[in-house]
Design a protein around this motif. Structure first.
Motif, PDB file in Angstrom:
ATOM      1  N   THR A 176       0.859  -1.182   0.000  1.00 39.61           N
ATOM      2  CA  THR A 176       0.000   0.000   0.000  1.00 39.61           C
ATOM      3  C   THR A 176       0.897   1.233   0.000  1.00 39.61           C
ATOM      4  O   THR A 176       2.041   1.168   0.422  1.00 39.61           O
ATOM      5  N   PRO A 177       0.372   2.363  -0.477  1.00 36.24           N
ATOM      6  CA  PRO A 177       1.185   3.582  -0.453  1.00 36.24           C
ATOM      7  C   PRO A 177       1.724   3.892   0.939  1.00 36.24           C
ATOM      8  O   PRO A 177       2.881   4.267   1.095  1.00 36.24           O
ATOM      9  N   LEU A 178       0.879   3.674   1.979  1.00 36.79           N
ATOM     10  CA  LEU A 178       1.349   3.961   3.333  1.00 36.79           C
ATOM     11  C   LEU A 178       2.435   2.982   3.767  1.00 36.79           C
ATOM     12  O   LEU A 178       3.368   3.346   4.471  1.00 36.79           O
ATOM     13  N   GLY A 179       2.312   1.723   3.304  1.00 33.58           N
ATOM     14  CA  GLY A 179       3.336   0.738   3.609  1.00 33.58           C
ATOM     15  C   GLY A 179       4.661   1.124   2.989  1.00 33.58           C
ATOM     16  O   GLY A 179       5.723   1.021   3.605  1.00 33.58           O
ATOM     17  N   MET A 180       4.600   1.584   1.728  1.00 27.76           N
ATOM     18  CA  MET A 180       5.829   2.006   1.050  1.00 27.76           C
ATOM     19  C   MET A 180       6.435   3.204   1.764  1.00 27.76           C
ATOM     20  O   MET A 180       7.648   3.303   1.918  1.00 27.76           O
ATOM     21  N   LEU A 181       5.550   4.117   2.201  1.00 30.54           N
ATOM     22  CA  LEU A 181       6.044   5.311   2.891  1.00 30.54           C
ATOM     23  C   LEU A 181       6.804   4.908   4.149  1.00 30.54           C
ATOM     24  O   LEU A 181       7.847   5.459   4.469  1.00 30.54           O
ATOM     25  N   LYS A 182       6.272   3.886   4.850  1.00 29.87           N
ATOM     26  CA  LYS A 182       6.888   3.459   6.106  1.00 29.87           C
ATOM     27  C   LYS A 182       8.224   2.773   5.856  1.00 29.87           C
ATOM     28  O   LYS A 182       9.194   3.021   6.554  1.00 29.87           O
ATOM     29  N   THR A 183       8.281   1.898   4.831  1.00 29.73           N
ATOM     30  CA  THR A 183       9.500   1.106   4.652  1.00 29.73           C
ATOM     31  C   THR A 183      10.517   1.772   3.736  1.00 29.73           C
ATOM     32  O   THR A 183      11.709   1.692   3.981  1.00 29.73           O
ATOM     33  N   ASP A 184      10.036   2.421   2.670  1.00 27.29           N
ATOM     34  CA  ASP A 184      10.996   2.930   1.684  1.00 27.29           C
ATOM     35  C   ASP A 184      11.119   4.444   1.669  1.00 27.29           C
ATOM     36  O   ASP A 184      11.919   4.989   0.913  1.00 27.29           O
ATOM     37  N   GLY A 185      10.334   5.116   2.469  1.00 23.56           N
ATOM     38  CA  GLY A 185      10.449   6.566   2.514  1.00 23.56           C
ATOM     39  C   GLY A 185       9.665   7.256   1.411  1.00 23.56           C
ATOM     40  O   GLY A 185       9.078   6.626   0.532  1.00 23.56           O
ATOM     41  N   LEU A 186       9.712   8.570   1.475  1.00 22.55           N
ATOM     42  CA  LEU A 186       8.874   9.386   0.603  1.00 22.55           C
ATOM     43  C   LEU A 186       9.256   9.254  -0.868  1.00 22.55           C
ATOM     44  O   LEU A 186       8.397   9.332  -1.754  1.00 22.55           O
ATOM     45  N   SER A 188       9.922   6.792  -2.686  1.00 24.38           N
ATOM     46  CA  SER A 188       9.332   5.669  -3.421  1.00 24.38           C
ATOM     47  C   SER A 188       7.927   5.990  -3.909  1.00 24.38           C
ATOM     48  O   SER A 188       7.323   5.200  -4.624  1.00 24.38           O
ATOM     49  N   LEU A 189       7.390   7.128  -3.509  1.00 22.84           N
ATOM     50  CA  LEU A 189       5.999   7.424  -3.845  1.00 22.84           C
ATOM     51  C   LEU A 189       5.861   8.394  -5.005  1.00 22.84           C
ATOM     52  O   LEU A 189       4.760   8.826  -5.328  1.00 22.84           O
ATOM     53  N   SER A 190       6.996   8.739  -5.633  1.00 19.80           N
ATOM     54  CA  SER A 190       6.947   9.807  -6.624  1.00 19.80           C
ATOM     55  C   SER A 190       6.059   9.453  -7.821  1.00 19.80           C
ATOM     56  O   SER A 190       5.528  10.327  -8.480  1.00 19.80           O
ATOM     57  N   HIS A 191       5.875   8.125  -8.063  1.00 20.48           N
ATOM     58  CA  HIS A 191       5.093   7.753  -9.242  1.00 20.48           C
ATOM     59  C   HIS A 191       3.588   7.830  -9.002  1.00 20.48           C
ATOM     60  O   HIS A 191       2.801   7.720  -9.936  1.00 20.48           O
ATOM     61  N   LEU A 192       3.178   8.009  -7.756  1.00 17.83           N
ATOM     62  CA  LEU A 192       1.747   8.015  -7.469  1.00 17.83           C
ATOM     63  C   LEU A 192       1.119   9.349  -7.845  1.00 17.83           C
ATOM     64  O   LEU A 192       1.646  10.405  -7.535  1.00 17.83           O
ATOM     65  N   ARG A 193      -0.016   9.247  -8.530  1.00 18.61           N
ATOM     66  CA  ARG A 193      -0.733  10.483  -8.848  1.00 18.61           C
ATOM     67  C   ARG A 193      -1.952  10.587  -7.945  1.00 18.61           C
ATOM     68  O   ARG A 193      -2.637   9.595  -7.688  1.00 18.61           O
ATOM     69  N   ARG A 202      -4.835   1.613  -6.537  1.00 18.54           N
ATOM     70  CA  ARG A 202      -3.683   1.353  -5.681  1.00 18.54           C
ATOM     71  C   ARG A 202      -3.951   0.098  -4.878  1.00 18.54           C
ATOM     72  O   ARG A 202      -5.080  -0.386  -4.826  1.00 18.54           O
ATOM     73  N   GLY A 203      -2.907  -0.441  -4.243  1.00 15.99           N
ATOM     74  CA  GLY A 203      -3.097  -1.583  -3.362  1.00 15.99           C
ATOM     75  C   GLY A 203      -3.724  -1.119  -2.068  1.00 15.99           C
ATOM     76  O   GLY A 203      -3.561   0.027  -1.668  1.00 15.99           O
ATOM     77  N   GLY A 204      -4.455  -2.032  -1.420  1.00 21.56           N
ATOM     78  CA  GLY A 204      -5.048  -1.644  -0.142  1.00 21.56           C
ATOM     79  C   GLY A 204      -6.222  -2.531   0.218  1.00 21.56           C
ATOM     80  O   GLY A 204      -6.458  -3.561  -0.429  1.00 21.56           O
ATOM     81  N   CYS A 205      -6.953  -2.156   1.254  1.00 16.94           N
ATOM     82  CA  CYS A 205      -8.133  -2.911   1.647  1.00 16.94           C
ATOM     83  C   CYS A 205      -9.233  -2.727   0.601  1.00 16.94           C
ATOM     84  O   CYS A 205      -9.249  -1.723  -0.118  1.00 16.94           O
ATOM     85  N   ILE A 206     -10.158  -3.698   0.591  1.00 15.58           N
ATOM     86  CA  ILE A 206     -11.200  -3.689  -0.437  1.00 15.58           C
ATOM     87  C   ILE A 206     -11.962  -2.374  -0.463  1.00 15.58           C
ATOM     88  O   ILE A 206     -12.198  -1.782  -1.506  1.00 15.58           O
ATOM     89  N   GLY A 207     -12.349  -1.895   0.737  1.00 14.58           N
ATOM     90  CA  GLY A 207     -13.262  -0.772   0.767  1.00 14.58           C
ATOM     91  C   GLY A 207     -12.609   0.584   0.926  1.00 14.58           C
ATOM     92  O   GLY A 207     -13.288   1.596   0.897  1.00 14.58           O
ATOM     93  N   GLU A 208     -11.294   0.623   1.134  1.00 15.68           N
ATOM     94  CA  GLU A 208     -10.693   1.915   1.438  1.00 15.68           C
ATOM     95  C   GLU A 208     -10.128   2.606   0.204  1.00 15.68           C
ATOM     96  O   GLU A 208      -9.865   3.799   0.229  1.00 15.68           O
ATOM     97  N   VAL A 209      -9.963   1.858  -0.896  1.00 13.36           N
ATOM     98  CA  VAL A 209      -9.172   2.413  -1.993  1.00 13.36           C
ATOM     99  C   VAL A 209      -9.905   3.495  -2.780  1.00 13.36           C
ATOM    100  O   VAL A 209      -9.334   4.526  -3.102  1.00 13.36           O
ATOM    101  N   SER A 210     -11.180   3.255  -3.089  1.00 14.53           N
ATOM    102  CA  SER A 210     -11.855   4.209  -3.963  1.00 14.53           C
ATOM    103  C   SER A 210     -12.528   5.314  -3.156  1.00 14.53           C
ATOM    104  O   SER A 210     -13.622   5.150  -2.628  1.00 14.53           O
ATOM    105  N   ILE A 211     -11.843   6.444  -3.089  1.00 11.13           N
ATOM    106  CA  ILE A 211     -12.372   7.572  -2.319  1.00 11.13           C
ATOM    107  C   ILE A 211     -13.672   8.068  -2.967  1.00 11.13           C
ATOM    108  O   ILE A 211     -14.630   8.427  -2.290  1.00 11.13           O
ATOM    109  N   LEU A 212     -13.695   8.051  -4.303  1.00 11.33           N
ATOM    110  CA  LEU A 212     -14.880   8.524  -5.028  1.00 11.33           C
ATOM    111  C   LEU A 212     -16.127   7.752  -4.589  1.00 11.33           C
ATOM    112  O   LEU A 212     -17.147   8.340  -4.220  1.00 11.33           O
TER     113      LEU A 212
END
Lengths: 345, 192
Positions: A176-186, A188-193, A202-212
């Protein structure tokens, strides 16, 4: 004589439009019932569930169905033991708990873990306290946290979005983006829009990913009046402010507040978990404090804690604080000042 | 300064004596039925734990260590704590009857709180300096008070709940303690 009187009373409705009925209060009843609220919440979670299934494929559908089935089945087994009426089983509350739990799980979780979690949510979260309305903690989150500390490997193995109609069958794993932030630092997230995060790619829990999808459901609940603006607004604002402070202090090290808002379970938690009527404060002022607490704690756990995501813990901790908040935000009685109240007590 | 802050965060939230180390469960369950008494107990524990840790730390460094009788630690510490509590009780009764009344039965009860001994022993084991062990014991007891007051709030609400007969009283209290500890696990890793 009495029979004549009775006949006279019975004849009144035909002759008079205005019949004065004598009955005990309440005279005006609300149309809203527990099951109506629960089924409305289920409906509000439908866009999120569909988005989850679209993004993660059939495995997500299995988790959702198993979660609901497990919760309702456990409820059906446990209600006779509690001496409650069987009608409680189908009031929708167990289904909502099961669905909410499923939405906070990774899509590739083994089936038996989902069932375990659903049973724990109903038994430890709700039944031991005497059923719906008595539980101090959010049942779905209790189950999620138990699963997280019991099977951390499975609970943090994420599947990258592999669309329902995609060609490739193999789901690839992705952090997950937060997992990457924790292990690889900021860095590693440059490719995320941010827009991708908003739609849920993005990767994550079933219900948390789609904010829309979450916002669509939340807007529906707000329109129906089953949740108020207090908790989500103060929660998201507090999270934005807290992460904003860190970001301003050092943008190289800390992620941008919008990133924090769009990743993890913050939006799902703020609109659907924190607003649980049973475990949140009663007064508007209390709700604002409670929501702000969740937002601040979430960001603190994300930035400083051992877990990459802190929304579930933050909500549970604020659930525990809820009786305190209610106690100190109790509105004063009309015509009483606080000082006088103290003297009288 | 950073170290002091870390010790405080660690003892109050991350390694909370009740919710992470499971010490002091007896008063935690015993005096958590009402918020007022919970606050009283929390204050009393804070007072006694901080004072007794200061004293036991001095005992350890000035008497036990120079004479190489560290194996006497448990007995000496218990003696010091019990004596201290009695002494404090007498002093309070004479000098500040109001505070004595407010603390009431909780003051002597603290003698049997295993957390007091636990904090004293751990402060020595962790090789803290005098000031650090003072901060450590203060944080530990504030953490105890925090957990106690939170739990009392929940418990007051539970007294209105329709808890199944088999689980009423201490049973549901222990279940709730477990769930509260689960929530506090979120603070894990806050202090390395």
């Amino acid at each position: 004589m009495p029979t004549q009187d009775l006949a006279a009373v019975e004849s009144i409705p035909q002759t008079l439009d205005m019949l004065l009925t004598v009955s005990a209060s309440p005279h005006i009843r609300s149309e809203v019932t527990v099951s109506k609220i629960m089924y409305t919440v289920l409906l509000a979670l439908l866009p999120t569930s569909l988005a989850g299934v679209y993004l993660f494929g059939l495995s997500a559908l299995w988790v959702i169905l198993l979660g609901i089935f497990g919760a309702v089945a456990t409820e059906a087994l446990i209600q006779p033991l509690l001496g409650k009426k069987a009608s409680v089983v189908l009031d929708g509350s167990a289904a909502v708990t099961g669905l909410l739990l499923a939405l906070t799980l990774p899509p590739s979780l083994p089936w038996w873990m989902v069932l375990c979690g659903a049973a724990l949510a109903i038994i430890l979260g709700k039944a031991v306290y005497g059923g719906l309305g008595n539980n101090p903690f959010n049942p779905a989150l209790i189950a999620r946290v138990i699963l997280l500390v019991s099977w951390p490997v499975h609970m943090t193995r994420w599947q990258s979005a592999s669309y329902l109609f995609a060609r490739s069958v193999d789901a690839t794993t992705a952090a997950t983006p937060l997992g990457m932030l924790k292990t690889d630092g900021l860095a590693s997230l440059s490719h995320l829009r941010l827009l991708d995060l908003f739609f849920g790619y993005r990767g994550g829990c079933i219900g948390e990913v789609s904010i829309l999808a979450l916002l669509v459901g939340a807007a529906f609940l707000l329109w129906k009046g089953y949740i108020t603006w207090h908790i989500p607004t103060s929660c998201l604002a507090a999270a934005l402010l807290t992460s904003g402070c860190f970001w301003v202090s050092n943008p190289q090290q800390y992620a941008n507040p919008l990133f924090h808002l769009l990743t993890g379970g913050l939006v799902l938690g703020a609109f659907f978990m924190a607003t649980d009527m049973v475990t949140s404060p009663i007064t508007g002022q209390g709700m604002l404090i409670y929501g702000a607490g969740i937002g601040i704690l979430t960001i603190i756990i994300r930035i400083f804690g051992g877990y990459p995501e802190g929304t579930s813990f933050a909500i549970l901790i604020m659930n525990a604080l809820c009786p305190m908040i209610d106690r100190y935000t109790l509105p004063k009685g009309f015509g009483r000042s606080r000082r006088r109240k103290k003297n009288h007590a | 300064m950073t170290k002091i802050l870390l010790i405080l965060v660690s003892t109050i939230l991350v390694n909370n004596f009740v919710l992470a180390k499971f010490l002091g469960i007896c008063p935690f369950l015993g005096v958590s039925r009402k918020t007022e008494t919970a606050v009283g107990m929390g204050l009393a524990v804070t007072f006694v734990v901080t004072l007794s840790t200061a004293l036991t730390w001095l005992m350890q460094m000035l008497i036990l260590k120079p004479f190489h009788i560290e194996y006497m630690q448990t007995i000496v510490f218990i003696l010091v704590i019990a004596g201290l509590v009695q002494f404090v009780e007498m002093v309070l009764q004479k000098t500040s009857p109001a505070l004595y009344q407010a603390l009431g039965i909780y003051l002597p009860l603290i003698t049997t709180n295993c957390m007091v001994l636990g904090v004293a022993v751990l402060a020595v084991q962790l090789e803290y300096s005098f000031i650090e062990s003072l901060i450590y014991s203060f944080g530990a007891s504030v953490g105890f008070a925090l957990a106690l007051v939170l739990f009392a709030g929940i418990r007051e609400r539970l007294s209105l709940a329709d808890v199944p007969e088999a689980l009423q009283g201490t049973a549901i209290g222990l279940v709730t303690t477990g769930l509260l500890a689960l929530a506090f696990m979120g603070f894990n890793g806050l202090v390395k």
